[in-house]
Scaffold this motif. Structure first.
Motif, short mmCIF file in Angstrom:
data_model
loop_
_atom_site.label_atom_id
_atom_site.label_comp_id
_atom_site.label_asym_id
_atom_site.label_seq_id
_atom_site.Cartn_x
_atom_site.Cartn_y
_atom_site.Cartn_z
N ALA A 308 0.57 -0.94 0.06
CA ALA A 308 -0.01 0.08 -0.06
C ALA A 308 0.70 1.28 -0.03
N ALA A 309 0.26 2.42 -0.05
CA ALA A 309 0.94 3.76 0.16
C ALA A 309 0.14 4.60 1.08
N GLY A 310 1.05 5.50 1.73
CA GLY A 310 0.45 6.64 2.55
C GLY A 310 -0.24 6.13 3.58
N THR A 311 -1.35 6.55 3.72
CA THR A 311 -2.35 6.36 4.92
C THR A 311 -2.70 4.87 4.82
N SER A 312 -2.98 4.08 3.46
CA SER A 312 -3.45 2.97 3.56
C SER A 312 -2.18 1.97 3.88
N TYR A 313 -0.91 2.38 3.92
CA TYR A 313 0.14 1.74 4.23
C TYR A 313 0.26 1.60 5.74
N ALA A 354 -3.57 -5.92 -0.99
CA ALA A 354 -3.22 -4.50 -1.75
C ALA A 354 -4.23 -3.61 -0.95
N ILE A 355 -3.70 -2.83 -0.31
CA ILE A 355 -4.83 -1.68 0.50
C ILE A 355 -4.80 -0.44 -0.40
N SER A 356 -6.07 0.10 -1.04
CA SER A 356 -6.01 1.42 -1.44
C SER A 356 -7.45 1.92 -1.47
N GLN A 357 -7.33 3.06 -1.04
CA GLN A 357 -8.88 3.78 -0.92
C GLN A 357 -9.64 3.81 -2.30
N SER A 358 -8.59 4.63 -3.02
CA SER A 358 -9.14 4.84 -4.49
C SER A 358 -9.23 3.76 -5.30
N GLY A 359 -8.27 3.01 -5.14
CA GLY A 359 -8.32 1.58 -5.76
C GLY A 359 -7.58 2.06 -7.37
N GLU A 360 -7.16 3.11 -7.26
CA GLU A 360 -6.30 3.81 -8.68
C GLU A 360 -4.68 3.99 -8.34
N VAL A 407 -8.70 15.40 0.30
CA VAL A 407 -7.58 14.84 0.08
C VAL A 407 -7.14 13.88 1.24
N ALA A 408 -7.09 14.36 2.41
CA ALA A 408 -6.46 13.92 3.34
C ALA A 408 -7.47 12.67 3.99
N SER A 409 -6.72 11.32 3.82
CA SER A 409 -7.60 10.32 4.05
C SER A 409 -8.19 10.12 5.73
N THR A 410 -9.22 10.13 6.04
CA THR A 410 -9.62 9.85 7.48
C THR A 410 -10.59 8.47 7.73
N SER A 415 -12.03 2.48 8.18
CA SER A 415 -12.90 1.43 7.49
C SER A 415 -11.71 0.48 6.97
N GLN A 416 -10.61 0.83 6.40
CA GLN A 416 -9.57 -0.09 6.12
C GLN A 416 -9.24 -0.96 7.23
N LEU A 417 -9.25 -0.31 8.43
CA LEU A 417 -8.90 -1.13 9.70
C LEU A 417 -10.09 -2.10 9.94
N ALA A 491 1.27 12.04 12.16
CA ALA A 491 2.51 12.88 11.72
C ALA A 491 2.15 13.36 10.35
N LEU A 492 1.64 12.18 9.80
CA LEU A 492 1.32 12.44 8.28
C LEU A 492 0.14 13.52 7.95
N LYS A 493 -0.98 13.24 8.97
CA LYS A 493 -2.01 14.29 8.64
C LYS A 493 -1.47 15.52 8.93
N LEU A 494 -0.71 15.92 10.03
CA LEU A 494 -0.46 17.40 10.34
C LEU A 494 0.39 17.88 9.26
N LYS A 495 1.44 16.97 8.69
CA LYS A 495 2.34 17.49 7.42
C LYS A 495 1.39 17.82 6.37
N GLU A 496 0.24 16.96 6.04
CA GLU A 496 -0.23 17.04 4.69
C GLU A 496 -1.43 18.19 4.84
N ILE A 497 -1.98 18.59 5.88
CA ILE A 497 -2.98 19.42 5.92
C ILE A 497 -2.40 20.65 6.53
N SER A 612 -5.97 10.87 -5.73
CA SER A 612 -5.77 9.63 -6.44
C SER A 612 -4.36 9.74 -7.16
N VAL A 613 -3.58 8.94 -6.80
CA VAL A 613 -1.99 9.20 -7.07
C VAL A 613 -1.98 8.41 -8.43
N THR A 614 -2.42 8.69 -9.46
CA THR A 614 -2.13 7.65 -10.88
C THR A 614 -0.97 8.09 -11.63
C1 F6R Z 1 -3.17 10.51 3.12
C2 F6R Z 1 -3.30 10.11 1.96
C3 F6R Z 1 -2.64 9.24 0.83
C4 F6R Z 1 -3.05 7.85 0.51
C5 F6R Z 1 -2.01 7.57 -0.49
C6 F6R Z 1 -2.76 5.96 -1.01
O1 F6R Z 1 -4.10 11.35 3.94
O2 F6R Z 1 -4.64 10.04 1.40
O3 F6R Z 1 -1.33 9.15 1.63
O4 F6R Z 1 -3.58 7.43 1.49
O5 F6R Z 1 -1.88 8.17 -1.68
O6 F6R Z 1 -3.95 6.20 -1.62
P1 F6R Z 1 -4.86 5.11 -1.93
O7 F6R Z 1 -5.19 4.45 -0.56
O8 F6R Z 1 -6.19 5.58 -2.63
O9 F6R Z 1 -4.36 3.87 -2.51
#
Ligand code: F6R
Length: 616
Positions: A308-313, A354-360, A407-410, A415-417, A491-497, A612-614
């Motif tokens: 996974a990446a970011g918060t999903s990681y 594979a964990i991903s909120q966006s799935g993309e 943008v910041a995942s909460t 729900s992933q958890l 820490a990630l939440k505070l940095k990003e927003i 969605s980091v494509t």
């Molecule tokens: C942080 C945040 C990002 C995503 C990361 C993975 O708040 O939203 O770190 O968690 O870009 O995104 P998904 O879960 O869509 O794969």
């Protein structure tokens, strides 16, 4: 990241594109633009047309201000750009045109061989005006165009190396849009006498809930009457129309100042939604039909690797801890971006999640493909139904948190958890977890919404805390065990927003280096629940206090020992140790939110970030 939208139908295209782009804003962008085809006679079916292009750096509102009201034209394409190649300028914004001004393109993705293509096209006499990689596509299509737009697009994309979600229109092809996909999401919307094409369903949900998901290698020809999908060798592809379950209202702010705040509060409902119908009280187990694995296959799993990446990681890191301790399965979590290029060893008995909120997320998607290519079985834990990762996974669990717009995942994190806790319960009950422990685990899960509702009542205290500390230049977030990843997430939440520098660490690690950062203006935010590591963390808090560092503690209600050391305390209701991450992350989300507010940040669309980091 970049968003694309195309429309053809009876309505004013400019309005459809601008409102669609507004819905794509949440993806993160720095400029936007539209191209609208206008039949010269003003008739929707006239064969003579010209393209009107409007592009603007900044927000959609800036673009809207330069688009004439009641702009005629019934078909067009639009784009929100998240800069990769070339600065944030009006010229670099999409759509891009060919030399004749008759072909317009919008592109999401990265053309890796654009330098070579550009050189070749320049030698052939093509004039480039932007610094982008995308502009080459317009000129490539031009170079292949002999009257059939679809064939020219296919010839062009077959030379492209890289990723694309591509929309192309031509003034001589009124009411026609060509779309092509490779590695960037693309979905069609089927309306009554009108068609949409976009990078995600949010752009069209106000108009239709009938969608068709495109796959890599597919090319679409769109007219108001319908769509035709083929591959690059002109072979027709049968596509099925699917319904979307999300409601438009779920995408509104619903009276909240920001989507992020709404989504933080929604967790009381989104967590039970992730568990709905999946708890089996009789067996004290979880029912997860989408895994597509028999009990026997699940029992044969010897190792789990989460990618996974970011918060999903970070959700994955919590799950790895839990899977190891409760299901007794060795489990590691890896950054998908690193895993993919590490030439990973795929062994029999290993299961990948594979964990991903966006799935993309492209890093996660590419790692999934690499693992599957090597014969690995990958399950997806995703939110967006129909997105690429769940479609390409061997099975999985939808987390059903509803659209996450900020943008910041909460809410997606919790729900992933929840989904991962259910998966752990299932795996644990097949191994070392006895029925009474399973029952207790289920009770812990069921207590979450009530406890989280209580935690949300701390919002005023967290707002006051943010008032006190928001001007700090740097923070440490410290936790241990299952809450170490929660510290990383805080820490990630505070940095990003809030754009405040913050480091997440294991509280045990500070003496190995970070303690050198401690001074009276560097606060440490400790996560110190009443668990088996609490006393050790209290000692770490004292080490910080001894060096005059301000200490904020997030602890269990009534913990006098923690209160005696910390300068500021936020409490959460008591719960079993394994459920503390849910309880601890909420206050951290609220703290970051209120710091960002204090600092006047753009909470829902923080600078430089994309939802969605494509692109890699
Ligand atoms: C942080 C945040 C990002 C995503 C990361 C993975 O708040 O939203 O770190 O968690 O870009 O995104 P998904 O879960 O869509 O794969």
């Amino acid at each position: 990241m970049c968003g694309i939208i195309g429309y053809c139908g009876p309505k004013a295209a400019s309005e459809m594109l601008l409102s669609g782009l507004k819905r794509l804003e949440y993806r993160g962008y720095d400029s936007s633009g539209i191209s609208v085809g206008q039949q010269n006679s003003g008739e929707p079916h006239s064969s003579e047309a010209t393209l009107s292009i409007y592009k603007k750096e900044g927000k959609i509102a800036a673009l809207r201000s330069i688009v004439p009201q009641e702009l005629p034209g019934f078909w067009g394409i639009g784009h929100t750009r998240w800069a990769t190649h070339g600065g944030v300028t009006d010229v670099n914004a999409h759509p891009h045109l060919d030399c004749t001004g008759e072909i317009a393109i919008c592109h999401n993705g990265i053309i890796e061989n654009y330098m070579a293509l550009k050189e070749r096209l320049e030698k052939e006499g093509h004039q480039f005006v932007s610094d982008t990689d995308s502009e080459v596509v317009a000129h490539l299509v031009e170079s292949f165009y002999t009257g059939n737009l679809e064939s020219a697009v296919k010839a062009a994309v077959s030379l492209i190396q890289g990723t694309y979600g591509l929309l192309v229109m031509h003034a001589q092809h009124p009411n026609e849009i060509i779309g092509a996909r490779n590695g960037s999401p693309m979905v069609l919307g089927v309306g009554e006498g009108e068609m949409f094409i976009a990078s995600d369903v949010s752009a069209m949900i106000a108009h239709t809930k009938q969608v068709v998901y495109c796959e890599d290698g597919e090319v679409v020809r769109l007219t108001p009457q319908g769509f035709h999908v083929t591959d690059l060798k002109d072979r027709p592809i049968d596509k099925s129309i699917e319904g979307i379950s999300w409601e438009l209202e779920e995408m509104e702010k619903d009276g909240y100042d920001h989507y992020m705040l709404k989504e933080i509060y929604e967790q009381v409902d989104s967590i039970p939604r992730a568990m709905s119908g999946r708890l089996d009280d009789t067996q004290a187990a979880a029912v997860l039909g989408g895994l597509n694995m028999s009990e026997r296959e699940l029992l044969a799993v010897k190792r789990i690797v989460i990618l996974a990446a970011g918060t999903s990681y970070y959700a994955g890191r919590v799950a790895a801890y839990l899977l190891e301790s409760l299901a007794r399965i060795p489990c590691t979590t890896e950054l998908a971006s690193e895993l993919r290029y590490r030439n990973p060893l795929v062994e029999e008995g290993t299961l990948y999640l594979a964990i991903s909120q966006s799935g993309e997320t492209i890093d996660t998607l590419m790692a999934l493909r690499e693992l599957q290519r090597k014969g690995g079985r990958v399950l997806g834990i995703c939110n967006v139904v129909g997105s690429t990762i769940p479609r390409e996974s061997d099975g999985g669990v939808y987390i059903h948190s509803g659209p996450e717009i900020a943008v910041a995942s909460t809410k997606a994190f919790t729900s992933q958890l929840a989904a991962l806790y259910l998966f752990t319960l299932k795996m644990a009950r097949m191994r070392h977890m006895a029925w009474p422990q399973g029952k207790r685990f289920i009770s812990g899960l069921r207590a979450l919404p009530g406890n989280l509702a209580q935690i949300l009542q701390n919002a005023p205290a967290l707002e006051a805390l943010a008032q006190k500390y928001h001007s700090a230049e740097s923070f440490l977030f410290l936790g241990r065990g299952i809450n170490f990843p929660v510290a990383l997430e805080g820490a990630l939440k505070l940095k990003e927003i809030a754009y405040i520098h913050a480091e997440g660490y294991s509280a045990a690690e500070i003496k190995h280096g970070p303690i050198a950062l401690i001074n009276p203006s560097t606060p440490s935010f400790f996560i110190v629940p009443d668990d088996h590591l609490r006393d050790k963390v209290i000692s770490n808090m004292k080490e910080i206090k001894a060096r005059k560092g301000p200490v904020i503690a997030l602890c269990t209600q009534g913990d006098q020992a923690v209160a005696a050391v910390a300068d500021d305390v936020i409490t959460v209701p008591p719960c079993d140790e394994e459920f503390t991450p849910f309880h601890m992350v909420l206050p951290l989300q609220l703290f970051a939110y209120y710091c960002a507010l204090q600092l006047g940040r753009d909470v829902d669309q923080p600078r430089n970030l994309a939802k969605s980091v494509t692109v890699e």
